[in-house]
Design a protein around this motif. Structure first.
Motif, PDB file in Angstrom:
ATOM      1  N   PRO A   1       0.877  -1.070  -0.071  1.00  0.00           N
ATOM      2  CA  PRO A   1      -0.171   0.016  -0.032  1.00  0.00           C
ATOM      3  C   PRO A   1       0.840   1.289  -0.067  1.00  0.00           C
TER       4      PRO A   1
ATOM      5  N   THR B   1      -1.108   4.781   4.914  1.00  0.00           N
ATOM      6  CA  THR B   1      -2.300   3.754   4.713  1.00  0.00           C
ATOM      7  C   THR B   1      -2.664   3.215   6.182  1.00  0.00           C
TER       8      THR B   1
ATOM      9  N   VAL C   1      -4.377  -0.254   8.097  1.00  0.00           N
ATOM     10  CA  VAL C   1      -4.330  -1.548   7.325  1.00  0.00           C
ATOM     11  C   VAL C   1      -4.861  -2.330   8.725  1.00  0.00           C
ATOM     12  N   TYR C   2      -5.387  -3.505   8.537  1.00  0.00           N
ATOM     13  CA  TYR C   2      -5.664  -4.492   9.380  1.00  0.00           C
ATOM     14  C   TYR C   2      -5.747  -5.698   8.682  1.00  0.00           C
TER      15      TYR C   2
ATOM     16  N   VAL D   1      -2.409  -8.214   5.453  1.00  0.00           N
ATOM     17  CA  VAL D   1      -2.039  -7.082   4.128  1.00  0.00           C
ATOM     18  C   VAL D   1      -1.229  -7.463   3.180  1.00  0.00           C
ATOM     19  N   SER D   2      -1.370  -7.457   2.114  1.00  0.00           N
ATOM     20  CA  SER D   2      -0.800  -7.901   0.881  1.00  0.00           C
ATOM     21  C   SER D   2       0.147  -6.618   0.751  1.00  0.00           C
TER      22      SER D   2
ATOM     23  N   GLU E   1       2.731 -11.378   2.578  1.00  0.00           N
ATOM     24  CA  GLU E   1       1.531 -11.220   3.381  1.00  0.00           C
ATOM     25  C   GLU E   1       1.817 -11.251   4.867  1.00  0.00           C
TER      26      GLU E   1
ATOM     27  N   THR F   1      -1.160  -8.596  10.534  1.00  0.00           N
ATOM     28  CA  THR F   1      -1.198  -7.830  11.826  1.00  0.00           C
ATOM     29  C   THR F   1      -2.037  -8.085  12.843  1.00  0.00           C
TER      30      THR F   1
ATOM     31  N   LEU G   1       2.937   2.405   7.875  1.00  0.00           N
ATOM     32  CA  LEU G   1       1.484   1.980   7.950  1.00  0.00           C
ATOM     33  C   LEU G   1       0.877   1.862   9.333  1.00  0.00           C
TER      34      LEU G   1
ATOM     35  N   SER H   1     -11.540  -4.745  11.843  1.00  0.00           N
ATOM     36  CA  SER H   1     -11.461  -5.929  11.173  1.00  0.00           C
ATOM     37  C   SER H   1     -12.374  -6.657  11.510  1.00  0.00           C
TER      38      SER H   1
END
Length: 283
Positions: free
Chosen positions: A100, A104, A106-107, A110-111, A146, A149, A178, A185
């Motif tokens: 990303p 960003t 994320v949760y 995350v790729s 991958e 998190t 990040l 989530s």
């Protein structure tokens, strides 16, 4: 008398000078022969058979000269003598994070993707978080790492990707920051439909279509606030959205959706009740 002696001496010298001189022998012992001994100690009269010096300086040797260091770019697996011709790759790879973007939130999983190139070839890329290797790698394009998190606390983390080429040269990407927020989530909630009765309580709910769906759990309670609830039914089939209760043990019901990471969401609460007539009274 002196004249006679002188005459005989002159005649002897004339005879000796006229006698043919003896020829020297060659290496084979042949007088006047043409055989010679070469540098390998072989005696013959054929120059085509003379031994030669190989690339390592050994007469009559059969060494193959080349680079014998397997880490060199011009390594020759057939070489038997290192001729100091080895060349080495010192060019580092390039690597850039493509997703990303910096900043960003994320949760869950995350790729993180990147592009990495090298003049000889990229062996692998590796995910680093806050300067520490995660052990997450990818060795084939397109590169994708991958990052789970769910095992760390919410907060900000500095992400870099380290690229290794086939010659052990290493480069780190530029960092991005990040923000992990796993409060985002929770699974998508489902709707518990009004409960009907037909030879049992007909309990049904909407389907959850999250990619990380794990299970539905149907809980029952005698209290409207679902205190002291008990597990009535559980399924990991996302399409299984109906359950019939034939024995009335609870009055209030609720569906809990759980994902692969253990996060849960709860549905609305519905009451399972019906009136029946007994001696002219409805209960």
């Amino acid at each position: 008398m002196k004249k006679l002696y002188l005459l005989l001496s002159i005649l002897f010298l004339i005879y000796w000078g006229c006698e043919e001189a003896a020829e020297p022998e060659d290496c084979a012992g042949v007088a006047g022969g043409s055989a010679v001994e070469d540098n390998c100690g072989v005696c013959d009269d054929n120059p085509a058979n003379d031994c030669i010096e190989d690339c390592s300086g050994v007469w009559g040797g059969n060494n193959i000269c080349g680079c014998t260091d397997s880490t060199a770019t011009n390594y020759d697996s057939t070489a038997t003598f290192d001729d100091e011709s080895c060349e080495y790759d010192t060019t580092t790879p390039t690597v850039n994070i493509t997703f990303p973007i910096n900043g960003t939130t994320v949760y869950e999983i995350v790729s993180i993707t990147c592009i990495s190139t090298d003049n000889e070839g990229v062996e692998k890329v590796e995910l680093w978080v806050n300067g520490v290797s995660t052990g997450v790698t990818d060795d084939s394009e397109p590169f994708s790492l991958e990052w789970n998190t769910t095992t760390i606390q919410d907060g900000s983390y500095t992400i870099t990707i380290r690229s290794y080429d086939t010659s052990d040269n290493v480069t780190d990407s530029g960092p991005i920051v990040l923000t992990v927020d796993n409060t985002l989530s929770i699974p998508t909630t489902v709707e518990l439909y009004p409960i009907t009765y037909n030879d049992g309580f007909q309990i049904s709910w909407s389907q959850n279509n999250d990619d990380d769906f794990q299970s539905y759990k149907l809980f029952g309670s005698l209290s409207e606030n679902m205190s002291n609830q008990t597990l009535v039914y559980e399924t990991d089939d996302r399409t299984d959205t109906t359950f019939i209760i034939t024995i009335l043990n609870s009055k209030y019901y609720q569906i809990v959706v759980e994902d692969l990471w253990g996060f849960q969401s709860t549905s609305n609460i519905e009451v399972g009740d019906y009136d029946f007539e007994l001696w002219g009274e409805y209960y």
